[in-house]
Scaffold this motif. Structure first.
Motif, short mmCIF file in Angstrom:
data_model
loop_
_atom_site.label_atom_id
_atom_site.label_comp_id
_atom_site.label_asym_id
_atom_site.label_seq_id
_atom_site.Cartn_x
_atom_site.Cartn_y
_atom_site.Cartn_z
N TYR A 85 -12.35 -2.58 6.06
CA TYR A 85 -11.17 -1.82 6.47
C TYR A 85 -10.16 -1.64 5.33
O TYR A 85 -9.09 -1.06 5.54
N LEU A 86 -10.49 -2.13 4.13
CA LEU A 86 -9.59 -1.99 3.00
C LEU A 86 -9.63 -0.56 2.45
O LEU A 86 -10.72 0.02 2.32
N PRO A 87 -8.47 -0.01 2.09
CA PRO A 87 -8.48 1.33 1.49
C PRO A 87 -9.14 1.30 0.12
O PRO A 87 -9.17 0.26 -0.55
N SER A 88 -9.67 2.44 -0.28
CA SER A 88 -10.42 2.55 -1.53
C SER A 88 -9.53 2.53 -2.76
O SER A 88 -10.02 2.31 -3.86
N GLY A 89 -8.24 2.79 -2.60
CA GLY A 89 -7.34 2.90 -3.74
C GLY A 89 -7.20 4.34 -4.21
O GLY A 89 -6.35 4.66 -5.03
N GLN A 90 -8.03 5.20 -3.68
CA GLN A 90 -7.97 6.63 -4.01
C GLN A 90 -6.80 7.25 -3.25
O GLN A 90 -6.52 6.87 -2.12
N VAL A 91 -6.12 8.20 -3.88
CA VAL A 91 -5.05 8.93 -3.20
C VAL A 91 -5.66 10.21 -2.63
O VAL A 91 -6.09 11.09 -3.37
N PHE A 92 -5.71 10.28 -1.32
CA PHE A 92 -6.28 11.44 -0.65
C PHE A 92 -5.20 12.49 -0.41
O PHE A 92 -4.03 12.17 -0.25
N TRP A 141 0.83 -1.20 0.00
CA TRP A 141 0.00 0.00 0.00
C TRP A 141 0.87 1.26 0.00
O TRP A 141 1.96 1.28 0.54
N SER A 142 0.30 2.32 -0.57
CA SER A 142 0.93 3.64 -0.48
C SER A 142 0.69 4.21 0.91
O SER A 142 -0.13 3.69 1.68
N ILE A 143 1.38 5.29 1.22
CA ILE A 143 1.17 5.95 2.52
C ILE A 143 -0.27 6.41 2.64
O ILE A 143 -0.90 6.24 3.69
N SER A 144 -0.82 6.96 1.57
CA SER A 144 -2.22 7.40 1.58
C SER A 144 -3.15 6.23 1.92
O SER A 144 -4.06 6.36 2.74
N GLU A 145 -2.91 5.08 1.32
CA GLU A 145 -3.75 3.90 1.58
C GLU A 145 -3.59 3.40 3.01
O GLU A 145 -4.57 3.00 3.65
N ILE A 146 -2.37 3.43 3.51
CA ILE A 146 -2.13 2.99 4.89
C ILE A 146 -2.88 3.89 5.87
O ILE A 146 -3.55 3.42 6.79
N VAL A 147 -2.78 5.20 5.65
CA VAL A 147 -3.45 6.14 6.56
C VAL A 147 -4.97 6.01 6.45
O VAL A 147 -5.68 6.04 7.46
N GLU A 148 -5.48 5.83 5.23
CA GLU A 148 -6.91 5.60 5.07
C GLU A 148 -7.34 4.35 5.84
O GLU A 148 -8.37 4.35 6.53
N HIS A 149 -6.55 3.29 5.75
CA HIS A 149 -6.84 2.05 6.47
C HIS A 149 -6.84 2.29 7.99
O HIS A 149 -7.73 1.80 8.70
N ILE A 150 -5.87 3.04 8.48
CA ILE A 150 -5.82 3.36 9.92
C ILE A 150 -7.10 4.08 10.33
O ILE A 150 -7.69 3.77 11.36
N LEU A 151 -7.53 5.03 9.51
CA LEU A 151 -8.76 5.77 9.83
C LEU A 151 -9.98 4.84 9.84
O LEU A 151 -10.85 4.98 10.70
N LEU A 152 -10.04 3.91 8.91
CA LEU A 152 -11.18 2.99 8.87
C LEU A 152 -11.20 2.07 10.09
O LEU A 152 -12.26 1.75 10.61
N PHE A 153 -10.03 1.64 10.54
CA PHE A 153 -9.95 0.72 11.68
C PHE A 153 -10.08 1.44 13.01
O PHE A 153 -10.54 0.85 13.99
N SER A 154 -9.70 2.70 13.06
CA SER A 154 -9.69 3.46 14.32
C SER A 154 -11.08 4.00 14.63
O SER A 154 -11.35 5.19 14.49
#
Length: 159
Positions: free
Chosen positions: A85-92, A33-46
């Motif tokens: 909890y999977l990231p969308s693939g979008q770069v935020f 995952w990219s950093i954007s995807e990792i952070v999105e995943h953290i937000l979904l899980f948190s």
């Protein structure tokens, strides 16, 4: 608990602050995952513990904490992730994710200060452990953020 959560999120935010915007969407290799995807995943899980309904428990409120810690800290093992909890693939944009993390941190810390952390959360089972107490849910969030903070550092070293 409040101090631990604050430190974990603060450390993550400090690392993210120094990452250039252009690096957020880069995947060092396709399966990482990219950093954007990792952070999105953290937000979904948190999220707040699923504590409706909740109940008293006859076991120690921190019974599963050491096992959860070992589970999340074993960075040699790739963990399965539920689809929700999977990231969308979008770069935020960096600012959007940073603001989301700050808001999530404040929400979770407020919850930790104002809740009876010994109560059992019956709203959702934690895969492999069953129902957790509020304290155990918050610990799992802390361990999860810490795991992905190291993952972000790994990605940074590869891009």
């Amino acid at each position: 608990m409040r101090l631990e959560l604050h430190k974990i999120y603060h450390d993550l935010l400090q690392i993210l602050e120094d990452i250039p915007d252009k690096s957020w969407g880069i995947r060092p290799v396709e399966e990482v995952w990219s950093i954007s995807e990792i952070v999105e995943h953290i937000l979904l899980f948190s999220h707040l513990p699923p504590d409706e309904p909740r109940a008293e428990t006859d076991r120690w409120f921190d019974h599963h904490v050491q096992d959860l810690k070992f589970f999340f800290e074993d960075r040699n093992k790739k963990l399965a992730c539920r689809d929700c909890y999977l990231p969308s693939g979008q770069v935020f944009q960096k600012a959007v994710l940073m603001n989301g993390l700050e808001e999530k941190m404040e929400e979770i810390i407020r919850y930790s200060e104002n809740s009876d952390l010994t109560q059992l959360c019956l709203g959702e089972e934690f895969t492999g452990w069953g129902y957790l107490t509020r304290y155990e849910w918050l610990c799992s969030t802390s361990f999860h953020v810490n795991r992905h903070t190291f993952q972000i550092l790994d990605v940074l070293s590869e891009i």
